[in-house]
Scaffold this active site. Structure first.
Site, PDB file in Angstrom:
ATOM      1  N   LYS A  14     -64.725  -7.271   8.650  1.00  0.00           N
ATOM      2  CA  LYS A  14     -65.836  -7.041   9.577  1.00  0.00           C
ATOM      3  C   LYS A  14     -67.189  -6.917   8.876  1.00  0.00           C
ATOM      4  CE  LYS A  14     -63.293  -5.766  13.610  1.00  0.00           C
ATOM      5  NZ  LYS A  14     -63.143  -5.079  14.832  1.00  0.00           N
TER       6      LYS A  14
ATOM      7  N   LYS B   2     -55.371 -13.842  13.999  1.00  0.00           N
ATOM      8  CA  LYS B   2     -54.825 -12.992  15.071  1.00  0.00           C
ATOM      9  C   LYS B   2     -55.634 -13.178  16.355  1.00  0.00           C
ATOM     10  CE  LYS B   2     -57.024  -8.472  15.032  1.00  0.00           C
ATOM     11  NZ  LYS B   2     -57.034  -7.538  16.135  1.00  0.00           N
TER      12      LYS B   2
ATOM     13  N   LYS C 191     -60.360 -10.057  20.612  1.00  0.00           N
ATOM     14  CA  LYS C 191     -61.306  -9.951  21.717  1.00  0.00           C
ATOM     15  C   LYS C 191     -62.606 -10.661  21.393  1.00  0.00           C
ATOM     16  CE  LYS C 191     -60.187  -5.200  22.932  1.00  0.00           C
ATOM     17  NZ  LYS C 191     -60.562  -3.984  22.236  1.00  0.00           N
TER      18      LYS C 191
HETATM   19  P1  ATP Z   1     -60.951  -7.226  17.956  1.00  0.00           P
HETATM   20  O1  ATP Z   1     -59.995  -8.323  18.210  1.00  0.00           O
HETATM   21  O2  ATP Z   1     -62.273  -7.418  18.611  1.00  0.00           O
HETATM   22  O3  ATP Z   1     -61.012  -6.797  16.528  1.00  0.00           O
HETATM   23  P2  ATP Z   1     -58.869  -5.677  18.883  1.00  0.00           P
HETATM   24  O4  ATP Z   1     -58.338  -6.655  19.856  1.00  0.00           O
HETATM   25  O5  ATP Z   1     -58.182  -5.484  17.584  1.00  0.00           O
HETATM   26  O6  ATP Z   1     -60.362  -5.980  18.690  1.00  0.00           O
HETATM   27  P3  ATP Z   1     -58.470  -2.860  19.720  1.00  0.00           P
HETATM   28  O7  ATP Z   1     -58.913  -2.338  21.018  1.00  0.00           O
HETATM   29  O8  ATP Z   1     -59.005  -2.129  18.608  1.00  0.00           O
HETATM   30  O9  ATP Z   1     -58.991  -4.312  19.655  1.00  0.00           O
HETATM   31  O10 ATP Z   1     -56.899  -2.929  19.676  1.00  0.00           O
HETATM   32  C1  ATP Z   1     -56.072  -2.230  20.547  1.00  0.00           C
HETATM   33  C2  ATP Z   1     -54.638  -2.382  20.125  1.00  0.00           C
HETATM   34  O11 ATP Z   1     -54.224  -3.740  20.172  1.00  0.00           O
HETATM   35  C3  ATP Z   1     -54.350  -1.926  18.679  1.00  0.00           C
HETATM   36  O12 ATP Z   1     -53.146  -1.191  18.663  1.00  0.00           O
HETATM   37  C4  ATP Z   1     -54.193  -3.207  17.918  1.00  0.00           C
HETATM   38  O13 ATP Z   1     -53.352  -3.062  16.804  1.00  0.00           O
HETATM   39  C5  ATP Z   1     -53.577  -4.096  18.955  1.00  0.00           C
HETATM   40  N1  ATP Z   1     -53.840  -5.525  18.704  1.00  0.00           N
HETATM   41  C6  ATP Z   1     -55.055  -6.111  18.599  1.00  0.00           C
HETATM   42  N2  ATP Z   1     -54.935  -7.447  18.396  1.00  0.00           N
HETATM   43  C7  ATP Z   1     -53.593  -7.695  18.385  1.00  0.00           C
HETATM   44  C8  ATP Z   1     -52.816  -8.894  18.235  1.00  0.00           C
HETATM   45  N3  ATP Z   1     -53.386 -10.073  18.079  1.00  0.00           N
HETATM   46  N4  ATP Z   1     -51.465  -8.789  18.274  1.00  0.00           N
HETATM   47  C9  ATP Z   1     -50.862  -7.587  18.461  1.00  0.00           C
HETATM   48  N5  ATP Z   1     -51.540  -6.425  18.616  1.00  0.00           N
HETATM   49  C10 ATP Z   1     -52.890  -6.472  18.583  1.00  0.00           C
END
Ligand code: ATP
Ligand code: LTN
Length: 326
Positions: A111, A192, A195
């Site tokens: 990041k 991965k 968002k």
């Molecule tokens: P960004 O993608 O913007 O970095 P994020 O999607 O990781 O954000 P969070 O709200 O911080 O957003 O994540 C919420 C939960 O979702 C956390 O437990 C994280 O580990 C899980 N998570 C996020 N992306 C994935 C993914 N691609 N596969 C499985 N779990 C995920």
């Protein structure tokens, strides 16, 4: 009963990676655990956020928590900034964590990479996360695989403080799904699902219309050899689709692969579209009913009160342990 804590950032549309990696477990765990689910708005501002959008996203995530089946009678749902103990404990833990540990975190490197100046909050993000967890004497933390390193750091900090002051913190454990722990982007199965990715077809949001779900899956990246088998190294795109299918259906990924053996990618995609649409339909319906209800804000207020009472007990113990105040 063991205590569970987890959090989601209110930073955009919750996608099936968030759901299958983390949120789906939140629902299952509330049957036999004492669960606390947080909307971590203080984590969100480690990167610049539009204030009005942030407030909307907080309520979006709260409504989704309820829409997927988290029951506020069984679990606590609240907003991080409503409980001041998170920031307060975050500071105490910062004083017990090394900058070297923080600058080695993969998420920090990703990041902060390419930025001219890097906010301190981005560096100390995992310390605030450790504070979230330790504030509630948490036993179990359900999260996606990308949070493994942060959970390890939280454990290291807890063990370090306990070494100096016995029994200050409960040392928590991460809980990761077999399927779903790491859902990859549909348009690039080496990254991965996220968002914040620009490409809208890289992810499926929980509130996507059926048509959008179909489009995103039908155009998902596969490969050219045409064979369906689970092999994330050699066939990351196809394996990601099998994994998503497995996580939605609850069938083992090997069984899903066997079901599709000898069929074409088109068959896999079509069946996956149906499975995803069916799973998301009730969530969308519930969400529409809840999102603008007065009950939603009442649930958050009640959650903040209940969480605040637990947090205050821990903070009293921590202040006494460290000799803060008089
Ligand atoms: P960004 O993608 O913007 O970095 P994020 O999607 O990781 O954000 P969070 O709200 O911080 O957003 O994540 C919420 C939960 O979702 C956390 O437990 C994280 O580990 C899980 N998570 C996020 N992306 C994935 C993914 N691609 N596969 C499985 N779990 C995920
Ligand atoms: N960093 C997490 C969100 C998060 C969290 C937590 C998860 C903040 N505090 C405490 C579990 C427990 C993420 O998913 N990006």
């Amino acid at each position: 009963m063991k205590r569970v804590f987890s959090g989601v950032q209110p930073t955009g549309n919750i996608h099936i990676g968030n759901y299958l990696g983390a949120l789906k477990q939140f629902v299952d765990l509330q049957e036999d655990h004492e669960c606390i689910y947080c909307i971590v708005d203080e984590h969100a501002i480690t990167l610049p956020q539009d204030p009005q959008e942030l407030r909307n996203h907080i309520l979006d995530v709260a409504a989704l928590y309820l829409a997927i089946g988290i029951d506020p009678k069984k679990s606590i749902i609240f907003v991080q900034s409503d409980v001041s103990g998170h920031a307060e404990l975050g500071w105490v833990l910062c004083c017990n964590c090394y900058t070297g540990e923080l600058s080695r975190m993969t998420q920090f490197k990703a990041k902060s990479g390419g930025q001219e100046s890097v906010g301190t909050g981005l560096l100390t993000y995992p310390v605030l996360m450790a504070a979230d967890i330790l504030l509630y004497d948490t036993d179990v933390v359900p999260v996606g695989n990308d949070q493994k390193q942060h959970i390890e750091l939280c454990r290291d900090i807890a063990i370090r403080v306990n070494h100096r002051f016995k029994d200050t913190f409960v040392v928590p454990e991460g809980r990761f799904m077999k399927a779903g722990a790491r859902i990859m982007a549909l348009d690039d199965p080496t990254a991965k699902m996220s968002k914040s990715a620009e490409a809208i077809h890289s992810r499926i949001s929980l509130l996507d219309e059926d048509n959008k779900i179909k489009k995103s899956i039908m155009r998902a990246t596969t490969d050219s050899d045409g064979e369906i088998r689970f092999d994330p190294e050699a066939k990351p795109g196809v394996s990601n689709l099998l994994n998503i299918y497995s996580a939605f259906s609850g069938e083992e990924v090997e069984a899903v692969a066997a079901h599709f053996a000898g069929k074409g990618y088109g068959d896999l995609k079509k069946e996956l579209v149906a499975v995803a649409q069916e799973a998301l339909a009730p969530i969308k319906k519930n969400y529409e009913e809840i999102r603008h209800s007065e009950e939603l804000k009442m649930t958050l207020r009640d959650g903040a009160e209940r969480a605040g009472a637990i947090a205050e007990k821990t903070m009293k113990r921590v202040r006494d342990t460290f000799g803060l105040g008089f």
